[in-house]
Design a protein around this motif. Sequence first.
Motif, PDB file in Angstrom:
ATOM      1  N   LEU A 211      13.461  31.024  -1.426  1.00  0.00           N
ATOM      2  CA  LEU A 211      12.592  30.148  -2.219  1.00  0.00           C
ATOM      3  C   LEU A 211      11.727  30.951  -3.183  1.00  0.00           C
ATOM      4  N   LEU A 212      11.124  32.047  -2.691  1.00  0.00           N
ATOM      5  CA  LEU A 212      10.254  32.834  -3.560  1.00  0.00           C
ATOM      6  C   LEU A 212      11.062  33.653  -4.556  1.00  0.00           C
ATOM      7  N   GLY A 213      12.290  34.033  -4.188  1.00  0.00           N
ATOM      8  CA  GLY A 213      13.148  34.724  -5.143  1.00  0.00           C
ATOM      9  C   GLY A 213      13.563  33.838  -6.296  1.00  0.00           C
ATOM     10  N   MET A 214      13.644  32.519  -6.041  1.00  0.00           N
ATOM     11  CA  MET A 214      13.975  31.574  -7.105  1.00  0.00           C
ATOM     12  C   MET A 214      12.754  31.154  -7.918  1.00  0.00           C
ATOM     13  N   ALA A 215      11.566  31.601  -7.497  1.00  0.00           N
ATOM     14  CA  ALA A 215      10.336  31.176  -8.177  1.00  0.00           C
ATOM     15  C   ALA A 215      10.109  31.912  -9.479  1.00  0.00           C
ATOM     16  N   GLY A 216      10.922  32.899  -9.767  1.00  0.00           N
ATOM     17  CA  GLY A 216      10.804  33.591 -11.046  1.00  0.00           C
ATOM     18  C   GLY A 216       9.762  34.682 -11.038  1.00  0.00           C
ATOM     19  N   ALA A 217       9.080  34.849 -12.166  1.00  0.00           N
ATOM     20  CA  ALA A 217       8.165  35.980 -12.342  1.00  0.00           C
ATOM     21  C   ALA A 217       6.980  35.921 -11.376  1.00  0.00           C
ATOM     22  N   ALA A 218       6.463  34.742 -11.098  1.00  0.00           N
ATOM     23  CA  ALA A 218       5.325  34.633 -10.181  1.00  0.00           C
ATOM     24  C   ALA A 218       5.705  35.120  -8.793  1.00  0.00           C
ATOM     25  N   GLY A 219       6.892  34.736  -8.332  1.00  0.00           N
ATOM     26  CA  GLY A 219       7.368  35.219  -7.039  1.00  0.00           C
ATOM     27  C   GLY A 219       7.599  36.713  -7.037  1.00  0.00           C
TER      28      GLY A 219
END
Length: 581
Positions: free
Chosen positions: A405-413
């Motif tokens: 999930l956090l890997g798909m969150a983009g730059a913020a993740g």
Amino acid sequence: MADAARWRAGAGRLAAGSALLAAVAFLPWLSGTDPALTVLRARSADQAPTAGQLAAVREQLGLDAGPLPHFLRWLGGLPRGDAGTSWVSGTPVLPQVAGAAGVSVTLMLATLAVTLVVAALLGARTLSLGSRRLQRDRGTGTVAASLAALPKFLLASLLATVFGVWLGWFPPGGWTGPGSMVLPALALGVPTGAVIGGLLDHALPATFGEPWVRTWHAAGFPPARLVLPVLRRTLAGVLPQLVPSVVGLVGGAVAVEKVFDIPGLGRLALDSALAQDLPPLQTATLLLALLGIAAGLLVKALRHLLLGPALRDGGLAAPVPPARRPAGQLVRDCGFVLVAVCVAGLLRDPSHVDTAARLLPPSFDHPLGTDALGRDVLARLGHGALRTAGVALAVTVVSVVAGLLLGMAGAAGAGLTEVLSALPAVLAGLLTTAVTGPSAWGAACAVCLVGWTPYAAQTAALLEQERATDYLQASISFGAGPVHLLRHHLLPAVLPAVTRNAALRLPTTILVLASLGFLGLGEQPPTPEWGRLLAENQPYLELAPWTTLAPAGALVLLAILAAAGSPAHRFSGVRPRRTTR
């Protein structure tokens, strides 16, 4: 778009770093114990201080003002190069932390060299076979899983005993010169290199199956000409696992630092946390977070150098020949032995203490010997199997889901991942235990807090590669929506590699849980848990090696079974694609 992504990444780093430092600042007050009592005991080991002594410590440190004034005063001193003074020793913090960081970074560089060598050796065979035949041989999968399962602190004790004490080739402890780095770097680098090498060994065949490689091969390029482009293409996906894993050892090598008596940053952070000595703990935590950010930026720069024609011209991915499971008969034998040992152990009493039978070698009455209290090792191994595997599996599943999930969150993740990738699980355990108290599930929550970072980094890297391929762009041009892209393109490209990574890291998760239990932050004695068996019997490695070899062997068997049973073995990392014309 690029500027917006950089702003989101910066915001993620700032938010994660601020939350981490704030949690550390509140640690003494979250623990439920009087900070003055803890500091006074760390200073003088006085177990029954008077009320006047406690009041004097509170006044001296200003503890009655609460955590926020301390935190703000510490932050205000940083721009002036002042990180405060230690509550315990009264010495300036910055020189102490800088010295420990220098030791840890030096050890990290030596560990990186060992990691690269081990990973290269494990991936060399598949790279050579793939360049000649464009197909996969899974022979190195079992080796990688076995090496990845080696307990670092047990390997450190073994290396110190054999090469430090018996043979005298290297110093068995201390930090006296270049020779002092060899054994700790091997203890840390061999298991880490096995994880990276296993991922590389798994990813190479997917690259050899891509159309651009087959086109080059059909055009008459010699196999040696394909090696560097294929390796460049593959490293782009594996690289995010390398630097954060090694940088994480700066603060996470506490057990190995203890074995070799190395004054590193991990030990400093742990000792400061146990003594609730806030100034050095906050400074060490800030430095670890900055190292994580630097590692993330370095990975990003290196990936930009690697990602080029080998990725952009990848075209539509083609199916790769099905991968064979590693040494099928060996896997079946490992499974049979592990199940037989666990069943036999379940028929025995794991808590029976016989002081007259302490440290007995294997015999008919005790097939795996006895421990320092005279308890049957086989019984404790069998009864600890379900608890050990169950908790570690639950932690792994939660970490993988959070990482996806956090890997798909983009730059913020990505910013959040960079900050927490260098945070030692021991420090996370201290923060969690301060709220929940010492327990197995408290330790599991602590590992989950930091255990998702390698999966998030890997997910983000694989998604970046997938989004740059032609077939995904073709699907978008034909009107494919986000759900279709996620289900039919992105997840099939990410899940096999992440699952393989999780299988290789399963024994490491068990050992991290064990280290927390050994420090009193996790599973409490006399619970028969494999990691605790390793931790509590490690001092008897030379006198009674069977007490540690049995749980270590069980971990290796579990690692081989986990790697063999991983769903990643049913894929080659790239699923067949339909070419749209």
